[in-house]
Design a protein around this motif. Structure first.
Motif: not given
Length: 593
Positions: A388-390, A395-396, A400-402, A423-425
């Protein structure tokens, strides 16, 4: 006056010049400033308030003045010469006045700094320390158990709890001294005997010949004296009852694997606790998994920490995790033999967190097994936050992350860096794998994750994780304890920034050319950081002085190498009329090499 015959009579100067680990809030006024009337005060009461001791209300005023005297004594006692004088007076008192054994008196006077500091606080005339203190001791006999226990390595509170109620002279406890001398004569370091006293006090009440016979019983197994000492120091309970059957099983199994008994000595640490029953069960467990004799022998020799760290219990957690996600037992054994470091440090806990992370974002078990099998070493090298924190930070969505991790499992290893950067860039860190491998190595040798020490080490150590591990193993294979090597590189990180060949060359020079044991590196690991030309030049000069009879003994490595060139010339070159010429000759030879 020094506290006489009191149960709570720990060092009055306990808060003066304490080592950093104590970090007390104020001084410790345990001893009254006036002589005690034992007839009227058979039992003085003390209460503990906020980590320091104060007397009952009737003594508060004297305590405040006593604190002032201790602070003043601390300023005087900071000088080495003052403490040295106090040590000499204490030695004379114990040996000449109290007739204690020479070695006992010397060790007590040289290795009880808190008690020495207390005695220094009693000196009123700084210009006559020896005379003033000798006069004080003439009329104020001390409780000899206080410096005795401190010199054995007991901490202040342990000394306090160990003081006998009705005794103040060591000679009154004949049984204690007898067993203490049995250990000393056997070869136990006096400063390590305190650990035995705290953990197995009943050993010091054994009758004549009992303790010596127990030590001989372990020698009869084929174990040398140095190994017996290391075994007993790390596991004092071995002296209780008969010979430990589980230890015998471990030793015999190691012998079957071609590992000499004394090899175990280098793997033990005084700071750890060992369970021989868990160790032998671990070896049997690997046998049942199908691990061959050769593989098992190589595994234990190459990575002894997995057997001795926590006595091998972490392997069961790792195996349970891998079985749960569907990896077969033969594949698990294959992974263990390929990556034995996964069984040490925090790896098992980190791996469990990674598996749970993948499960909570909806990853199918077969994909989890595939990722773990192919990326297990990296997954276990560092911990992950909760999903949940990640997800909220990046903002995934879970899907999408899976899918991203399925497409490229290496992206999972970059999550920690991404979260730290906020950052997630940038999902892939170009140097991420090297960073993770280096982190895994540091965790395996005892660094604490996310600590300041870890961050500094990551900056200071150069090379990939496997290169650092190779250099670390080089030092261990030379005969150094793995725990000692870990402490060495924490003290002198540049040691591991040299190639394996350079390290081997310097250690060969140390042992074969200079005549020092490899264990001398424990006290001065920086030796390995000096240029080999400087090492050979300075020690050649030292050897020349010994041959001329100017120098009688071999100096410590640090004495010869750590001083500046000007200081070396002053104390090692100019002390002989032909010294400057010889040193110039050695420098020319060094430049030719």
């Amino acid at each position: 006056m020094i506290l006489i015959g009191l149960r709570k009579g720990i060092f009055a100067g306990v808060m003066v010049e304490l080592p950093a680990r104590f970090n007390p809030p104020c001084c410790n006024p345990l001893f009254p400033t006036k002589p005690l009337n034992l007839a009227k005060n058979p039992c003085r009461r003390f209460i503990k308030i906020q980590s320091f001791w104060v007397g009952t209300s009737s003594s508060m005023a004297s305590n405040r003045s006593y604190c002032s005297s201790i602070v003043a004594a601390a300023a005087r006692g900071s000088r080495r010469t003052a403490r040295s004088e106090v040590q000499d007076v204490l030695f004379d008192y114990l040996h000449c006045t109290r007739n204690l054994d020479f070695n006992d008196a010397e060790h007590m006077s040289k290795n009880s700094p808190l008690f020495v500091q207390f005695l220094l606080s009693k000196v009123k005339d700084e210009s006559e320390i020896s005379r003033s203190l000798a006069r004080f001791l003439r009329y104020n006999p001390i409780n000899e158990f206080e410096p005795f226990f401190e010199s054995m390595g007991l901490r202040p509170l342990e000394v306090e709890s160990s003081l006998p109620r009705d005794l103040m002279f060591l000679e009154d406890d004949v049984v204690l001294l007898m067993n203490f001398h049995v250990l000393c004569n056997y070869g136990f370091p006096r400063s390590k005997i305190g650990k035995l006293y705290v953990e197995v006090m009943e050993v010091f009440r054994y009758g004549e010949g009992v303790l010596a016979s127990k030590l001989r019983n372990y020698e009869e197994l084929g174990v040398g004296k140095p190994t017996v000492i290391r075994l007993v120091t790390s596991c004092p309970s071995l002296l209780i009852g008969g010979v430990d059957k589980d230890l015998v099983c471990v030793l015999e199994r190691l012998k079957d694997l071609g590992i000499h008994y004394d090899w175990i000595s280098a793997q033990l640490s005084d700071e750890s606790t060992y369970s021989w029953s868990r160790m032998i069960n671990l070896i049997r467990f690997l046998d049942q998994m199908g691990c061959g004799e050769k593989d098992l022998s190589n595994l234990i020799k190459a990575r002894p920490r997995f057997l001795f760290e926590d006595s091998g219990k972490k392997i069961y957690m790792v195996v349970a995790i891998l079985l749960k996600i569907g990896i077969k037992l033969d594949k698990i054994l294959e992974l263990i033999l390929k990556y034995p470091q996964i069984l040490a440090g925090r790896f098992a806990k980190n791996l469990w967190q990674a598996v749970n992370f993948l499960a909570e974002i909806g990853m199918e078990t077969e994909f989890i097994a595939k990722i773990v099998y192919n990326r297990m070493q990296i997954l276990g090298s560092s911990s992950l936050k909760k999903p949940n924190y990640v997800l909220s930070r990046l903002s995934f969505s879970p899907d999408k992350l899976r899918d991203m991790i399925k497409e490229d499992p290496d992206k999972l290893t970059s999550l920690r860096e991404l979260l730290k950067a906020g950052t997630s860039k940038k999902v892939i860190n170009e140097e991420g794998s090297h960073h993770v491998e280096k982190t895994a190595f540091l965790l395996s040798i005892g660094f604490v994750e996310n600590s300041e020490e870890m961050l500094q080490a990551l900056k200071q150590f150069r090379g990939r994780g496997d290169q650092l591990q190779e250099r670390f193993d080089c030092l261990v294979n030379a005969g150094l304890d793995c725990h000692v090597v870990a402490n060495m590189i924490k003290t002198a990180p540049p040691v591991l920034n040299q190639s394996k060949d350079v390290l081997e060359m310097k250690m060969e020079c140390l042992v074969n050319d200079l005549g020092y044991p490899v264990q001398s590196l424990e006290a001065f690991p920086t030796y390995l950081c000096y240029e080999i030309e400087k090492i050979r030049r300075r020690f050649a000069m030292h050897k020349w002085l010994r041959e001329k009879g100017v120098v009688k003994q071999m100096f410590a490595l640090s004495t010869i190498l750590a001083c500046s060139e000007a200081r070396f010339i002053k104390y090692f070159v100019n002390i002989h009329s032909e010294g400057p010429a010889e040193y110039e000759r050695l420098k020319k030879l060094s430049s030719l090499d």
